[in-house]
Motif scaffolding. Structure first.
Motif, PDB file in Angstrom:
ATOM      1  N   ASN A   1      18.483  19.884  56.832  1.00  0.00           N
ATOM      2  CA  ASN A   1      17.845  20.936  57.633  1.00  0.00           C
ATOM      3  C   ASN A   1      18.761  21.431  58.739  1.00  0.00           C
ATOM      4  O   ASN A   1      18.828  22.639  59.007  1.00  0.00           O
ATOM      5  CB  ASN A   1      16.532  20.427  58.233  1.00  0.00           C
ATOM      6  N   LEU A   2      19.473  20.525  59.392  1.00  0.00           N
ATOM      7  CA  LEU A   2      20.415  20.925  60.427  1.00  0.00           C
ATOM      8  C   LEU A   2      21.529  21.796  59.860  1.00  0.00           C
ATOM      9  O   LEU A   2      21.878  22.833  60.435  1.00  0.00           O
ATOM     10  CB  LEU A   2      21.014  19.691  61.110  1.00  0.00           C
ATOM     11  N   LEU A   3      22.073  21.390  58.722  1.00  0.00           N
ATOM     12  CA  LEU A   3      23.126  22.186  58.096  1.00  0.00           C
ATOM     13  C   LEU A   3      22.615  23.568  57.684  1.00  0.00           C
ATOM     14  O   LEU A   3      23.335  24.561  57.813  1.00  0.00           O
ATOM     15  CB  LEU A   3      23.702  21.450  56.886  1.00  0.00           C
ATOM     16  N   GLN A   4      21.365  23.643  57.203  1.00  0.00           N
ATOM     17  CA  GLN A   4      20.795  24.946  56.844  1.00  0.00           C
ATOM     18  C   GLN A   4      20.638  25.829  58.078  1.00  0.00           C
ATOM     19  O   GLN A   4      20.847  27.029  58.011  1.00  0.00           O
ATOM     20  CB  GLN A   4      19.458  24.769  56.128  1.00  0.00           C
ATOM     21  N   GLU A   5      20.273  25.227  59.211  1.00  0.00           N
ATOM     22  CA  GLU A   5      20.170  25.996  60.454  1.00  0.00           C
ATOM     23  C   GLU A   5      21.532  26.531  60.885  1.00  0.00           C
ATOM     24  O   GLU A   5      21.619  27.582  61.512  1.00  0.00           O
ATOM     25  CB  GLU A   5      19.577  25.137  61.573  1.00  0.00           C
ATOM     26  N   LEU A   6      22.584  25.815  60.548  1.00  0.00           N
ATOM     27  CA  LEU A   6      23.940  26.250  60.884  1.00  0.00           C
ATOM     28  C   LEU A   6      24.528  27.194  59.836  1.00  0.00           C
ATOM     29  O   LEU A   6      25.665  27.624  59.959  1.00  0.00           O
ATOM     30  CB  LEU A   6      24.855  25.038  61.046  1.00  0.00           C
ATOM     31  N   GLY A   7      23.752  27.494  58.787  1.00  0.00           N
ATOM     32  CA  GLY A   7      24.198  28.415  57.755  1.00  0.00           C
ATOM     33  C   GLY A   7      24.930  27.761  56.600  1.00  0.00           C
ATOM     34  O   GLY A   7      25.535  28.448  55.779  1.00  0.00           O
ATOM     35  N   ILE A   8      24.884  26.448  56.523  1.00  0.00           N
ATOM     36  CA  ILE A   8      25.555  25.730  55.437  1.00  0.00           C
ATOM     37  C   ILE A   8      24.486  25.249  54.465  1.00  0.00           C
ATOM     38  O   ILE A   8      23.627  24.441  54.817  1.00  0.00           O
ATOM     39  CB  ILE A   8      26.354  24.524  55.979  1.00  0.00           C
TER      40      ILE A   8
END
Length: 143
Positions: free
Chosen positions: A120-127
């Motif tokens: 989820n954190l990576l998705q928030e960062l666009g990854i």
């Protein structure tokens, strides 16, 4: 006491800093169980508070039992040592393997929870990671 002396003696190897880190790790690791709390709150209703009070009372009784065992068996150890002293070697062996299984399942649950947080954190960062890396084996992307 005789069986824990000599080569079977358990040495204290954790210092206070390591014990604090161990406690923090346990608290953070137990954060995975917040998910079950959210599910219980959404589906259990107002009786959830009563169930937490009842669980807390039983946890208090379990803590008192461990405290009494610790006072009666003055050696380092946990459930294995206490069951060895009170029930015998075969039951201690079974409980030791039960503890190993319990910790293995808990570690797996914590790892799944942390990986969900990281994804989820990576998705928030666009990854966005591929579904083959973030989903359990055999689960396809749309299911």
């Amino acid at each position: 006491m005789e069986k824990t002396e000599g080569e079977h003696d358990l040495k204290r190897v954790l210092n206070p800093f390591e014990l604090v880190l161990f406690g923090i790790g346990a608290v953070v690791g137990m954060g995975i169980f917040v998910i079950t709390g959210v599910a219980a709150a959404n589906f259990a209703g107002p009786a959830l508070f009563v169930s937490f009070v009842i669980s807390g009372i039983f946890c208090l009784f379990a803590a008192l039992c461990y405290a009494e065992f610790a006072a009666m068996v003055p050696v380092a150890g946990s459930a294995y040592t206490y069951s060895y002293a009170s029930l015998g070697e075969i039951w201690a062996w079974i409980i030791g393997w039960d503890l190993f299984l319990e910790y293995s399942v808990a570690v797996a649950a914590v790892a799944i929870g942390w990986s969900g947080y990281v994804v989820n954190l990576l998705q928030e960062l666009g990854i966005t990671l591929p579904a083959a890396l973030v989903n359990p084996r055999g689960l396809r992307a749309g299911s």
